[in-house]
Design a protein around this motif. Structure first.
Motif, mmCIF file in Angstrom:
data_model
loop_
_atom_site.group_PDB
_atom_site.id
_atom_site.type_symbol
_atom_site.label_atom_id
_atom_site.label_comp_id
_atom_site.label_asym_id
_atom_site.label_seq_id
_atom_site.Cartn_x
_atom_site.Cartn_y
_atom_site.Cartn_z
ATOM 1 N N SER A 54 0.848 -1.192 0.000
ATOM 2 C CA SER A 54 0.000 0.000 0.000
ATOM 3 C C SER A 54 0.876 1.232 0.000
ATOM 4 C CB SER A 54 -0.906 0.009 1.235
ATOM 5 O OG SER A 54 -1.653 1.217 1.300
ATOM 6 N N ASN A 55 0.491 2.244 -0.782
ATOM 7 C CA ASN A 55 1.213 3.514 -0.716
ATOM 8 C C ASN A 55 0.285 4.723 -0.813
ATOM 9 O OD1 ASN A 55 0.711 3.603 -3.515
ATOM 10 N ND2 ASN A 55 2.701 4.519 -3.937
ATOM 11 N N GLN A 56 -0.985 4.530 -0.537
ATOM 12 C CA GLN A 56 -1.921 5.654 -0.516
ATOM 13 C C GLN A 56 -2.632 5.705 0.830
ATOM 14 O OE1 GLN A 56 -4.473 4.920 -3.964
ATOM 15 N NE2 GLN A 56 -3.583 6.721 -4.913
ATOM 16 N N GLY A 57 -2.872 6.916 1.302
ATOM 17 C CA GLY A 57 -3.630 7.083 2.534
ATOM 18 C C GLY A 57 -2.916 6.473 3.722
ATOM 19 N N ASP A 58 -3.687 5.896 4.623
ATOM 20 C CA ASP A 58 -3.142 5.258 5.808
ATOM 21 C C ASP A 58 -2.677 3.851 5.429
ATOM 22 O OD1 ASP A 58 -2.623 3.987 8.254
ATOM 23 O OD2 ASP A 58 -4.273 5.026 9.282
ATOM 24 N N ARG A 59 -1.421 3.739 5.030
ATOM 25 C CA ARG A 59 -0.883 2.483 4.493
ATOM 26 C C ARG A 59 -1.011 1.332 5.487
ATOM 27 N NH1 ARG A 59 4.863 4.931 3.121
ATOM 28 N NH2 ARG A 59 4.376 5.818 5.158
ATOM 29 N N LEU A 60 -0.721 1.602 6.742
ATOM 30 C CA LEU A 60 -0.815 0.557 7.763
ATOM 31 C C LEU A 60 -2.266 0.088 7.910
ATOM 32 C CD1 LEU A 60 0.840 -1.049 9.824
ATOM 33 C CD2 LEU A 60 0.308 0.736 11.497
ATOM 34 N N GLN A 61 -3.196 1.020 7.911
ATOM 35 C CA GLN A 61 -4.608 0.679 8.033
ATOM 36 C C GLN A 61 -5.075 -0.149 6.831
ATOM 37 O OE1 GLN A 61 -6.549 1.060 10.618
ATOM 38 N NE2 GLN A 61 -8.385 0.270 9.665
ATOM 39 N N HIS A 62 -4.619 0.197 5.653
ATOM 40 C CA HIS A 62 -4.995 -0.578 4.458
ATOM 41 C C HIS A 62 -4.482 -2.016 4.552
ATOM 42 C CE1 HIS A 62 -6.808 2.761 2.443
ATOM 43 N NE2 HIS A 62 -5.678 3.446 2.371
ATOM 44 N N LEU A 63 -3.256 -2.196 5.040
ATOM 45 C CA LEU A 63 -2.730 -3.550 5.212
ATOM 46 C C LEU A 63 -3.553 -4.310 6.247
ATOM 47 C CD1 LEU A 63 1.143 -2.924 5.187
ATOM 48 C CD2 LEU A 63 -0.241 -3.935 3.356
ATOM 49 N N GLN A 64 -3.875 -3.643 7.368
ATOM 50 C CA GLN A 64 -4.665 -4.290 8.412
ATOM 51 C C GLN A 64 -6.039 -4.690 7.891
ATOM 52 O OE1 GLN A 64 -3.833 -4.980 12.024
ATOM 53 N NE2 GLN A 64 -5.461 -6.333 11.357
ATOM 54 N N GLN A 65 -6.688 -3.808 7.133
ATOM 55 C CA GLN A 65 -8.002 -4.115 6.582
ATOM 56 C C GLN A 65 -7.923 -5.291 5.606
ATOM 57 O OE1 GLN A 65 -8.993 -0.238 5.013
ATOM 58 N NE2 GLN A 65 -10.248 0.260 6.798
ATOM 59 N N ALA A 66 -6.883 -5.320 4.798
ATOM 60 C CA ALA A 66 -6.721 -6.425 3.853
ATOM 61 C C ALA A 66 -6.551 -7.747 4.596
ATOM 62 C CB ALA A 66 -5.533 -6.171 2.924
ATOM 63 N N ILE A 67 -5.725 -7.757 5.636
ATOM 64 C CA ILE A 67 -5.512 -8.967 6.426
ATOM 65 C C ILE A 67 -6.830 -9.419 7.049
ATOM 66 C CG2 ILE A 67 -4.405 -9.881 8.530
ATOM 67 C CD1 ILE A 67 -2.531 -9.734 6.089
ATOM 68 N N GLN A 68 -7.588 -8.488 7.611
ATOM 69 C CA GLN A 68 -8.874 -8.836 8.210
ATOM 70 C C GLN A 68 -9.823 -9.447 7.181
ATOM 71 O OE1 GLN A 68 -9.932 -5.032 9.887
ATOM 72 N NE2 GLN A 68 -8.900 -5.464 11.830
ATOM 73 N N GLN A 69 -9.843 -8.863 5.989
ATOM 74 C CA GLN A 69 -10.743 -9.375 4.958
ATOM 75 C C GLN A 69 -10.279 -10.725 4.412
ATOM 76 O OE1 GLN A 69 -12.461 -6.755 2.077
ATOM 77 N NE2 GLN A 69 -12.379 -5.005 3.473
ATOM 78 N N ILE A 70 -8.982 -10.916 4.284
ATOM 79 C CA ILE A 70 -8.463 -12.224 3.856
ATOM 80 C C ILE A 70 -8.885 -13.276 4.870
ATOM 81 C CG2 ILE A 70 -6.353 -13.601 3.582
ATOM 82 C CD1 ILE A 70 -5.050 -10.966 2.444
ATOM 83 N N ASN A 71 -8.783 -12.937 6.143
ATOM 84 C CA ASN A 71 -9.109 -13.868 7.216
ATOM 85 C C ASN A 71 -10.596 -14.242 7.227
ATOM 86 O OD1 ASN A 71 -7.744 -15.370 9.124
ATOM 87 N ND2 ASN A 71 -8.197 -13.973 10.791
ATOM 88 N N ARG A 72 -11.439 -13.412 6.646
ATOM 89 C CA ARG A 72 -12.887 -13.672 6.619
ATOM 90 C C ARG A 72 -13.326 -14.535 5.441
ATOM 91 N NH1 ARG A 72 -13.895 -7.611 7.474
ATOM 92 N NH2 ARG A 72 -13.544 -7.407 9.706
ATOM 93 N N VAL A 73 -12.454 -14.765 4.478
ATOM 94 C CA VAL A 73 -12.830 -15.553 3.304
ATOM 95 C C VAL A 73 -12.934 -17.024 3.697
ATOM 96 C CG1 VAL A 73 -12.142 -16.281 0.975
ATOM 97 C CG2 VAL A 73 -11.731 -13.914 1.713
ATOM 98 N N ALA A 74 -14.078 -17.621 3.387
ATOM 99 C CA ALA A 74 -14.272 -19.052 3.671
ATOM 100 C C ALA A 74 -13.241 -19.857 2.899
ATOM 101 C CB ALA A 74 -15.687 -19.482 3.280
ATOM 102 N N GLY A 75 -12.592 -20.790 3.591
ATOM 103 C CA GLY A 75 -11.581 -21.624 2.947
ATOM 104 C C GLY A 75 -10.175 -21.079 3.050
ATOM 105 N N ILE A 76 -9.992 -19.963 3.778
ATOM 106 C CA ILE A 76 -8.664 -19.383 3.971
ATOM 107 C C ILE A 76 -8.407 -19.200 5.459
ATOM 108 C CG2 ILE A 76 -7.183 -17.358 3.649
ATOM 109 C CD1 ILE A 76 -8.549 -16.843 1.012
ATOM 110 N N SER A 77 -7.219 -19.597 5.881
ATOM 111 C CA SER A 77 -6.786 -19.383 7.256
ATOM 112 C C SER A 77 -5.372 -18.808 7.221
ATOM 113 C CB SER A 77 -6.788 -20.714 8.013
ATOM 114 O OG SER A 77 -6.270 -20.535 9.298
ATOM 115 N N ILE A 78 -5.180 -17.663 7.846
ATOM 116 C CA ILE A 78 -3.859 -17.045 7.883
ATOM 117 C C ILE A 78 -2.986 -17.807 8.870
ATOM 118 C CG2 ILE A 78 -2.560 -14.977 8.505
ATOM 119 C CD1 ILE A 78 -4.896 -13.331 7.425
ATOM 120 N N SER A 79 -1.816 -18.241 8.419
ATOM 121 C CA SER A 79 -0.871 -18.976 9.262
ATOM 122 C C SER A 79 0.126 -18.036 9.928
ATOM 123 C CB SER A 79 -0.082 -19.993 8.441
ATOM 124 O OG SER A 79 -0.934 -20.830 7.727
ATOM 125 N N ARG A 80 0.780 -17.216 9.094
ATOM 126 C CA ARG A 80 1.834 -16.333 9.605
ATOM 127 C C ARG A 80 1.871 -15.056 8.779
ATOM 128 N NH1 ARG A 80 7.302 -19.442 9.408
ATOM 129 N NH2 ARG A 80 6.537 -20.056 7.369
#
Length: 167
Positions: free
Chosen positions: A10-36
């Motif tokens: 991410s390089n627009q706006g609140d870059r850290l927040q965009h990464l956090q939001q992406a991680i949260q949304q990835i974690n919500r997808v059925a069939g996906i589990s974040i390991s590390r």
């Protein structure tokens, strides 16, 4: 169950927040589990350089979805986080790339895995080194750690003290 690695940037706006939001949304997808998650790195842009620096990281996931469905899910997350595609390699709120999908080599119109340019990009290889330093791709026949040692000398990259939660 498959193991995949996603590159996030991410390089627009609140870059850290965009990464956090992406991680949260990835974690919500059925069939996906974040390991590390890797650390977060600040890096200079590559390709189109007339833009701000990026925050980048890598995410290891366990995924029950086929690679093409995973791609569709990641593109949907980018869209929800207001990613626009006006300039190739240009500024973005979020970018999610499938870097590796098990040990598969995939080449379709929409998806190439391993990601074709990852071997030359410190912002991918350095965070990936934290997760799988001894992984040896089919080409360029060096471990991720060996590639990282070379790239860290050639490209600007700075590890941040910021932490993102996988939940």
């Amino acid at each position: 169950m498959n193991i995949a690695y996603l590159g996030l940037g991410s390089n627009q706006g609140d870059r850290l927040q965009h990464l956090q939001q992406a991680i949260q949304q990835i974690n919500r997808v059925a069939g996906i589990s974040i390991s590390r998650l890797s650390s977060i790195y600040e890096t200079a842009p590559v390709g189109y350089v007339d833009q701000g620096s990026f925050f980048n990281m890598v995410c290891e996931i366990e995924v029950e979805l086929p690679a093409d469905v995973l791609l569709s899910e990641m593109l949907a997350i980018e869209q929800r986080l207001k990613r626009t595609r006006t300039i190739r390699f240009g500024p973005r709120t979020i970018d999610i790339d499938i870097l590796l999908f098990d040990h598969e080599q995939i080449h379709t119109r929409d998806l190439i895995v391993p990601h074709p340019r990852m071997w030359e990009r410190a912002f991918v290889i350095i965070p990936l080194t934290e997760l799988i330093p001894d992984y040896k791709p089919p080409t360029p026949e060096k471990t991720i750690k060996e590639l990282g040692k070379r790239l860290i000398q050639e490209q600007q990259i700075k590890k941040l003290n910021q932490v993102i939660s996988a939940t």
